[in-house]
Design a protein around this motif. Sequence first.
Motif, short mmCIF file in Angstrom:
data_model
loop_
_atom_site.label_atom_id
_atom_site.label_comp_id
_atom_site.label_asym_id
_atom_site.label_seq_id
_atom_site.Cartn_x
_atom_site.Cartn_y
_atom_site.Cartn_z
N SER A 182 -53.10 6.70 -33.22
CA SER A 182 -52.51 6.24 -33.83
C SER A 182 -51.63 4.64 -34.12
CB SER A 182 -51.95 7.22 -33.04
OG SER A 182 -50.78 6.44 -31.84
N THR A 192 -56.90 8.72 -42.86
CA THR A 192 -54.52 9.03 -43.05
C THR A 192 -54.44 8.44 -44.55
OG1 THR A 192 -54.33 6.65 -42.86
CG2 THR A 192 -54.35 8.34 -40.73
N SER A 209 -57.26 12.68 -23.32
CA SER A 209 -57.05 13.22 -25.15
C SER A 209 -58.25 13.61 -25.45
CB SER A 209 -55.45 12.58 -25.81
OG SER A 209 -56.66 11.11 -26.03
N ASN A 228 -52.83 13.46 -35.15
CA ASN A 228 -51.84 13.04 -34.34
C ASN A 228 -51.44 15.26 -34.16
OD1 ASN A 228 -49.32 14.62 -33.64
ND2 ASN A 228 -47.79 12.74 -34.77
N GLU A 229 -51.81 15.62 -33.12
CA GLU A 229 -51.75 17.16 -33.19
C GLU A 229 -50.38 17.99 -33.16
OE1 GLU A 229 -54.21 17.83 -29.49
OE2 GLU A 229 -56.08 16.89 -29.82
N GLN A 230 -49.46 16.80 -32.98
CA GLN A 230 -48.06 17.45 -33.01
C GLN A 230 -47.63 17.88 -34.16
OE1 GLN A 230 -47.23 18.71 -30.64
NE2 GLN A 230 -48.81 18.14 -29.17
N GLU A 231 -48.60 17.86 -35.35
CA GLU A 231 -48.28 17.44 -36.96
C GLU A 231 -49.58 17.94 -37.82
OE1 GLU A 231 -48.42 13.49 -38.47
OE2 GLU A 231 -46.56 13.01 -37.55
N ASN A 267 -54.14 12.68 -42.16
CA ASN A 267 -53.80 13.19 -40.39
C ASN A 267 -55.19 13.33 -39.66
OD1 ASN A 267 -52.68 13.51 -38.00
ND2 ASN A 267 -52.18 14.74 -38.07
N TRP A 288 -52.81 18.77 -40.38
CA TRP A 288 -53.92 17.85 -40.27
C TRP A 288 -55.14 19.01 -41.44
CZ3 TRP A 288 -58.75 18.85 -38.82
CH2 TRP A 288 -59.55 19.46 -37.62
N SER A 331 -48.64 6.02 -27.22
CA SER A 331 -49.02 6.74 -28.34
C SER A 331 -50.85 5.84 -27.79
CB SER A 331 -48.77 6.10 -29.57
OG SER A 331 -48.75 4.03 -29.47
N SER A 332 -51.58 6.36 -28.61
CA SER A 332 -53.06 6.24 -28.39
C SER A 332 -53.27 5.71 -29.30
CB SER A 332 -53.87 7.62 -29.21
OG SER A 332 -53.29 8.03 -30.92
#
Length: 630
Positions: A7, A205, A324, A615-618, A586, A620, A3-4
């Motif tokens: 995050s 966030t 990233s 988080n690019e998987q979610e 996000n 935003w 994880s970054s």
Amino acid sequence: MASSPESDASLFIQKVPRSESSQAKKSQHAEEAMFYMNCRAAYLTVLKSSLENIKSKEQLGLVLQQAGRNPSEKTVNKYWTSQTTTLTFDDFCTILKKEKPATKAELLEAFGKIDRDNTGYILHDELYRLLTTRGEKMTWDEVSTITKQADFNCSGKLDYHKFCDFYMATSEQCCKAAREKLQVDSRLRQQQFGSQAEASSEGITLPASKSSPRLLRRTDPKLASTKGDSRTPSRPSSAQSCKTSVSTTIRVDASSNRNTKLIEPDTMKEWQCAQSKGCFYLEEDGEIISHKYKLHLPQRSTVCVTIKPLHLRQMEGKPCHWLSVDTALYILKENETQENLQLVSVTDQQNKEVFGWKGELGSGVYWLLPFTTGCRLKKVKTQITGEAKLVYRDEDGELALTKEFREALLDIFETIDLDGNGLLSLEEYNFFELRTSGEKCDEEAWAVCKENFDMKKNELTRQGFMDLNLMEANDREGDPSDLWVTLLSLGYNKALEMTEACPFVIDIYVEKCKPRVKAIYLEAGSWQLNRAICRSAVNKGEAEVMDGCENVIIYTYKAGRRITSVIENKSENKVIIHVNNEQSKNCLSNRGLTVFAVEVAPKSMMVSQHVMPLNEQEEWLYNCVHSLLR
């Protein structure tokens, strides 16, 4: 992939009790306000307004002194180069963040290395010898100025404890005098802050209400006053004086984060290609520098230009933070002179980590200016359990490079080998030298290298580069201090992880002719790049005029996984814009702050912020309110 840091920071923020989080934000705002008050106080001691630019090297040195710094000629020359004509208040704030005043502990530690017997004194003869022969050499008269001060000199010796006290008191006195002048002079007290914002690792966030998936815009003169009353801005500007605002909302699905349409290089196999590598380096103050390039096209042709992070051999257990990092390339046409550059386009089409542009270019010279927002390449405090070992002694007692250090050096070689031919030319090596030591290697010194290290066709091989670093370790009898200076300047931390740099590769495909690309500079973002960023957002973004203030326009431009907002001030007076991201979700901002203020000069435009998903998987949500303060 691990994880970054961003995050991790986000998860931490969510777990902190509200009272602690509120207290931390108040403290952050207080520190921010104090820093900019000191900046402004020093600036306005020399100049009439924060909108007036520094116009000479001498003026820069004077303003730095008023801020409690003691800049050497080398330091001033670092920021006032042969190409510099002016520096803005924002530039000055950036310099102050990088050139932090020395602490008493740091000064005592430096003197302690000379005073090996720990007597508390240094002989004047020794002081003269050191200061006139090493580093940035001082003149005999300059050293005499120090030794003649009765407060900390006696019997031919310097009492460096007293000297440090004197130095710290003088530095604080300069800052205090500037602040007092600012407080007494009511005219100066009305001057507002510039537009810089200090970077932090926080993501935006906070939760947000649902909105339509399309781009929504509205203006509401009442909105800013209610929000402004409940939140302290990052600088001591009066949020209660907000008159009008523009709210921008963009919701991005997780699926749209992955890629947009970009022609693949595989479809251009018959085209001619030129390639060059480069790197973004993060400076101590958060500023980002990179290589800049010239592209030569002998005739008109269809061209495809791409940029992406450079894939290096992944060392076992080492995260690849730089993969990233977002990248972009601004393409500018040179017309008659280097100063007269015309924006052509930007690589805003995306396929995974690749950003590209395809179009037709006429014959001539083009500048390729790499850019990253700074959302992901930023200063982040990380816990390092132990310092990596760089050298060791083998069975014969000879110094050798550790496996881990050799692997890092191979990655460094791969990065600085800009043309990718497996060898380092003098030009390529000098970019490395400028970054790590601030100096260049001349032809004579290169000839000496040729006699001592492995070269092919007058270019340094990988083995030669390894041997050169081993020689440096031998010169210091195994002391790795100088090697660490090199590694840290190239973005590595003490665990040999590259966390503050992002190597990249540029590919240029041309249909009808052979392109030539060459790295020209390694420097911070120029005014040409800033202008190109603004112009691109104006040309391609959505515009919204502030209700009741038609001279202030907010442009919002989404390209791939990033959003850029630009403020244009068409009026004859400066404006101060309050920016509020509290309802975003996000998101990461390059500003690192949820609330801040920017000052826009008359008849000008500037970047408000760059934003990317945390988080690019979610999904935003970008929800930003720009409010006019005055």
